[in-house]
Design a protein around this motif. Sequence first.
Motif, mmCIF file in Angstrom:
data_model
loop_
_atom_site.group_PDB
_atom_site.id
_atom_site.type_symbol
_atom_site.label_atom_id
_atom_site.label_comp_id
_atom_site.label_asym_id
_atom_site.label_seq_id
_atom_site.Cartn_x
_atom_site.Cartn_y
_atom_site.Cartn_z
ATOM 1 N N VAL A 245 78.734 -39.619 1.697
ATOM 2 C CA VAL A 245 77.478 -39.656 0.957
ATOM 3 C C VAL A 245 77.726 -40.315 -0.396
ATOM 4 O O VAL A 245 78.635 -39.925 -1.133
ATOM 5 C CB VAL A 245 76.885 -38.248 0.760
ATOM 6 C CG1 VAL A 245 75.656 -38.305 -0.160
ATOM 7 C CG2 VAL A 245 76.487 -37.642 2.108
ATOM 8 N N ASP A 246 76.924 -41.339 -0.712
ATOM 9 C CA ASP A 246 77.002 -42.037 -1.997
ATOM 10 C C ASP A 246 75.657 -41.949 -2.705
ATOM 11 O O ASP A 246 74.594 -42.070 -2.066
ATOM 12 C CB ASP A 246 77.357 -43.514 -1.796
ATOM 13 C CG ASP A 246 78.786 -43.723 -1.336
ATOM 14 O OD1 ASP A 246 79.598 -42.791 -1.505
ATOM 15 O OD2 ASP A 246 79.084 -44.800 -0.791
ATOM 16 N N LEU A 247 75.686 -41.780 -4.021
ATOM 17 C CA LEU A 247 74.479 -41.840 -4.838
ATOM 18 C C LEU A 247 74.268 -43.265 -5.335
ATOM 19 O O LEU A 247 75.222 -44.018 -5.543
ATOM 20 C CB LEU A 247 74.592 -40.899 -6.038
ATOM 21 C CG LEU A 247 74.819 -39.415 -5.755
ATOM 22 C CD1 LEU A 247 74.811 -38.632 -7.062
ATOM 23 C CD2 LEU A 247 73.779 -38.872 -4.793
ATOM 24 N N GLY A 248 73.006 -43.641 -5.526
ATOM 25 C CA GLY A 248 72.691 -44.949 -6.072
ATOM 26 C C GLY A 248 72.611 -46.060 -5.056
ATOM 27 O O GLY A 248 72.611 -47.243 -5.437
ATOM 28 N N VAL A 249 72.526 -45.741 -3.776
ATOM 29 C CA VAL A 249 72.396 -46.767 -2.736
ATOM 30 C C VAL A 249 70.946 -47.263 -2.713
ATOM 31 O O VAL A 249 70.015 -46.455 -2.646
ATOM 32 C CB VAL A 249 72.803 -46.214 -1.359
ATOM 33 C CG1 VAL A 249 72.611 -47.275 -0.282
ATOM 34 C CG2 VAL A 249 74.253 -45.733 -1.391
ATOM 35 N N ARG A 250 70.756 -48.571 -2.754
ATOM 36 C CA ARG A 250 69.410 -49.135 -2.859
ATOM 37 C C ARG A 250 68.926 -49.703 -1.523
ATOM 38 O O ARG A 250 69.679 -50.345 -0.801
ATOM 39 C CB ARG A 250 69.377 -50.232 -3.931
ATOM 40 C CG ARG A 250 69.663 -49.680 -5.325
ATOM 41 C CD ARG A 250 69.463 -50.721 -6.418
ATOM 42 N NE ARG A 250 69.717 -50.126 -7.715
ATOM 43 C CZ ARG A 250 68.793 -49.462 -8.428
ATOM 44 N NH1 ARG A 250 67.565 -49.347 -7.951
ATOM 45 N NH2 ARG A 250 69.097 -48.946 -9.600
ATOM 46 N N ASP A 251 67.655 -49.451 -1.240
ATOM 47 C CA ASP A 251 67.053 -50.005 -0.038
ATOM 48 C C ASP A 251 66.556 -51.415 -0.331
ATOM 49 O O ASP A 251 66.793 -51.966 -1.414
ATOM 50 C CB ASP A 251 65.939 -49.094 0.484
ATOM 51 C CG ASP A 251 64.736 -49.008 -0.464
ATOM 52 O OD1 ASP A 251 64.699 -49.747 -1.471
ATOM 53 O OD2 ASP A 251 63.830 -48.195 -0.186
ATOM 54 N N ALA A 252 65.845 -52.025 0.627
ATOM 55 C CA ALA A 252 65.396 -53.409 0.461
ATOM 56 C C ALA A 252 64.399 -53.564 -0.673
ATOM 57 O O ALA A 252 64.241 -54.667 -1.215
ATOM 58 C CB ALA A 252 64.786 -53.917 1.768
ATOM 59 N N ALA A 253 63.707 -52.483 -1.047
ATOM 60 C CA ALA A 253 62.747 -52.528 -2.144
ATOM 61 C C ALA A 253 63.398 -52.254 -3.494
ATOM 62 O O ALA A 253 62.708 -52.206 -4.521
ATOM 63 C CB ALA A 253 61.620 -51.524 -1.888
ATOM 64 N N GLY A 254 64.711 -52.025 -3.495
ATOM 65 C CA GLY A 254 65.416 -51.776 -4.740
ATOM 66 C C GLY A 254 65.397 -50.328 -5.191
ATOM 67 O O GLY A 254 65.866 -50.007 -6.293
ATOM 68 N N ARG A 255 64.866 -49.431 -4.352
ATOM 69 C CA ARG A 255 64.808 -48.018 -4.733
ATOM 70 C C ARG A 255 66.180 -47.381 -4.546
ATOM 71 O O ARG A 255 66.791 -47.493 -3.485
ATOM 72 C CB ARG A 255 63.768 -47.290 -3.877
ATOM 73 C CG ARG A 255 62.365 -47.855 -4.024
ATOM 74 C CD ARG A 255 61.383 -47.211 -3.063
ATOM 75 N NE ARG A 255 61.727 -47.485 -1.671
ATOM 76 C CZ ARG A 255 60.934 -47.197 -0.644
ATOM 77 N NH1 ARG A 255 59.754 -46.626 -0.855
ATOM 78 N NH2 ARG A 255 61.314 -47.478 0.587
ATOM 79 N N ALA A 256 66.646 -46.683 -5.582
ATOM 80 C CA ALA A 256 67.944 -46.018 -5.517
ATOM 81 C C ALA A 256 67.792 -44.663 -4.843
ATOM 82 O O ALA A 256 66.892 -43.886 -5.168
ATOM 83 C CB ALA A 256 68.527 -45.846 -6.913
ATOM 84 N N GLY A 257 68.663 -44.382 -3.882
ATOM 85 C CA GLY A 257 68.601 -43.110 -3.172
ATOM 86 C C GLY A 257 69.982 -42.631 -2.791
ATOM 87 O O GLY A 257 70.990 -43.017 -3.382
ATOM 88 N N ILE A 258 70.016 -41.769 -1.794
ATOM 89 C CA ILE A 258 71.260 -41.200 -1.277
ATOM 90 C C ILE A 258 71.626 -41.952 0.000
ATOM 91 O O ILE A 258 70.834 -42.017 0.934
ATOM 92 C CB ILE A 258 71.085 -39.706 -0.976
ATOM 93 C CG1 ILE A 258 70.747 -38.951 -2.257
ATOM 94 C CG2 ILE A 258 72.329 -39.129 -0.320
ATOM 95 C CD1 ILE A 258 70.260 -37.539 -1.996
#
Length: 337
Positions: A245-258
Amino acid sequence: MDDDLTLLRELRADAPEPDADRLRAVRARALAPASPPAQAAGRKRRRFWAVPSLLAAATAAAAVVVAVNGSHTPAPAPPAAMTTMPVRAETVLRQAALVAEGRRKHHEPRPGQWLYRKDLVKQPYEERGTVQEYWTRYDGTRQALRQNGGAMEFQDITPDPDDDDLTPRQYAAKLADLPTDPVALLDHVRGDRHWSTLPKGTEAERPDVRAFRVLSVYLDAGVPMPPRVEAAIFRALAELPGVRVDLGVRDAAGRAGIGIAYEPAGSVPGGPMRDAQGRIVSRSYLVLDATTYRFLGRRVDNLQDEVIGGEVTARKGTFYASADLATGVVDEPGQIP
């Protein structure tokens, strides 16, 4: 454990407030990337709604990137690296289970209603990506697709008794019947025949590899799921060795999540590809909201240059990503929730 929860709270504080309509809507699954040519040959044409295609995406996403960039044109410089922070997987996943248990139970759509989802997909080196909107009848008989706001394409779906694909309604029933004990759930997904078939040419999986693949698909299935089942999925993932599990992973929209990934020690059949030095070539994430633990998208980061036949087919630092932008239930295609 306290340090990991503090990091989660800091990430939530930096993130924008989640859209209330999105949180009330029925979750949609990630957009499955198209099958690579090597896998697509000889396979039946799939309907737009095809959960098993997500299973291929979860294990062969790196091959999708190769298919997109497998040309002799020199690749441009990779984008700036994403900064992430690893945390204790068990801590985060058990917290996610507690949040999931507190959700309200979804109202099941009527057979004639339509599931709506809007996805953004970015291939390596794309700046804007592709926006795709899907409307799928809950009984699985019809579907509509619109890309980048263009004309809508409709498709009637004829049930195929030899096809493992399920309608949204059938899939929701399957999820509702899953065990809520995490150990029993792991045993179930390791041996469930429905998920045993991989795309042609895919190497046989070990049971834990299949368990992670299937559980990650359940989390982005896009159909009603009982809160206790969702909580059991998170607890089952916490029991799997090799879950990261990593924090700060971004999806295609640039949203930072888990970001949740599966990286067992050493080279494992069906697990991540490793290079001659034993390094993981690409890391495939399921991305969840840092507050609600709901599905945001998928991301595949190329950690090393991928070389096939002496050609660099995917540059280190590039990535593939998807983002779930909107979901809901409507009465007819073309409607937006």
